[in-house]
Design an enzyme around this catalytic site. Sequence first.
Site, mmCIF file in Angstrom:
data_model
loop_
_atom_site.group_PDB
_atom_site.id
_atom_site.type_symbol
_atom_site.label_atom_id
_atom_site.label_comp_id
_atom_site.label_asym_id
_atom_site.label_seq_id
_atom_site.Cartn_x
_atom_site.Cartn_y
_atom_site.Cartn_z
ATOM 1 N N SER A 16 0.812 -1.221 0.000
ATOM 2 C CA SER A 16 0.000 0.000 0.000
ATOM 3 C C SER A 16 0.840 1.264 0.000
ATOM 4 O O SER A 16 0.342 2.344 -0.341
ATOM 5 C CB SER A 16 -0.943 0.010 1.209
ATOM 6 N N VAL A 70 0.665 -10.294 7.886
ATOM 7 C CA VAL A 70 1.578 -11.321 7.391
ATOM 8 C C VAL A 70 2.243 -12.123 8.504
ATOM 9 O O VAL A 70 2.833 -13.178 8.233
ATOM 10 C CB VAL A 70 2.668 -10.722 6.472
ATOM 11 N N SER A 149 17.736 -5.712 4.350
ATOM 12 C CA SER A 149 18.256 -4.408 4.755
ATOM 13 C C SER A 149 19.741 -4.515 5.074
ATOM 14 O O SER A 149 20.195 -5.576 5.525
ATOM 15 C CB SER A 149 17.516 -3.921 6.011
ATOM 16 N N TYR A 162 14.854 -5.295 14.714
ATOM 17 C CA TYR A 162 14.873 -5.186 13.260
ATOM 18 C C TYR A 162 16.164 -5.767 12.694
ATOM 19 O O TYR A 162 16.147 -6.506 11.703
ATOM 20 C CB TYR A 162 14.728 -3.721 12.868
ATOM 21 N N LYS A 166 16.247 -8.998 10.154
ATOM 22 C CA LYS A 166 16.808 -8.927 8.802
ATOM 23 C C LYS A 166 18.003 -9.861 8.633
ATOM 24 O O LYS A 166 18.218 -10.418 7.540
ATOM 25 C CB LYS A 166 17.189 -7.490 8.466
ATOM 26 N N ILE A 195 15.778 4.866 2.473
ATOM 27 C CA ILE A 195 14.849 5.181 1.391
ATOM 28 C C ILE A 195 13.781 6.146 1.894
ATOM 29 O O ILE A 195 13.282 6.014 3.016
ATOM 30 C CB ILE A 195 14.184 3.899 0.847
#
Length: 263
Positions: A16, A70, A149, A162, A166, A195
Amino acid sequence: MTLEFAGRSVLVTGASRGIGRATALALARQGADVAINFWAADDIQQQEATDVAAEIESLGRRALLLEADVSDKASVDEIVAQTVETFGRLDHFVACACYSDRQRMLAAEMEGFQRTIDVTMWGAFHGLRAAAAQMVTQGQGGSIVIVSSPRAFMPHPGSMAYNMAKAAVDQMIRTAATELTSERIRVNGIHPGWIDTPGERKFLSEAALARHAAELPWGRLGTADEVARAILFMLSDDADYMTGSFMKVDGGISLPMWAKKNG
């Protein structure tokens, strides 16, 4: 490079906004029908997903909206099944969905810590497993890209959950690629740098983002479209000899510290 996806079906999680959105739209521009997974934490995200679907349909391609968390295996199995029911098959899968709370280890609230791992690691695994199983059933191979990442190997403070997730995702990609070669299913990963996505606004103001961007080796944040173009290459037949590999689109963020801009 052809980057031709006409007549193919793709499921993109976390589609999305951000990298997922850019990837879904880029695939549609190249002829793919796209299943758009999203998690409507609020009305804004529901509308964002609806807007992506409308844009895909305006390109003459089919879009399928699939709301699902998910981190829940049964939900992921269901969205893969719905994709196949609607489009007839699943040719490609892209795992973009992630979640991140940023707190130092000793101060971390475990609910957010666990949620980060559940979505970022387990969410990628559930999608990979369900998509690969469907591709094996079809018997015609396929290609999968998991968004990882640089934090998989750069231990940035305040992001332990995180970073851990990853790092696990990277080893998951390598292992899956090894196990699926006989099925002609390619599995690759991508390491986006910093990003410019809506998710960054969760942690930093526009002024802080601009200040930090200027300090990066390339002097700016990356764009979701730049990452999407790399994902399309890895999914495409042009990358047929590529599996268990990783591509960096990071503006030099993983270079040694002396590569910093004006360093």
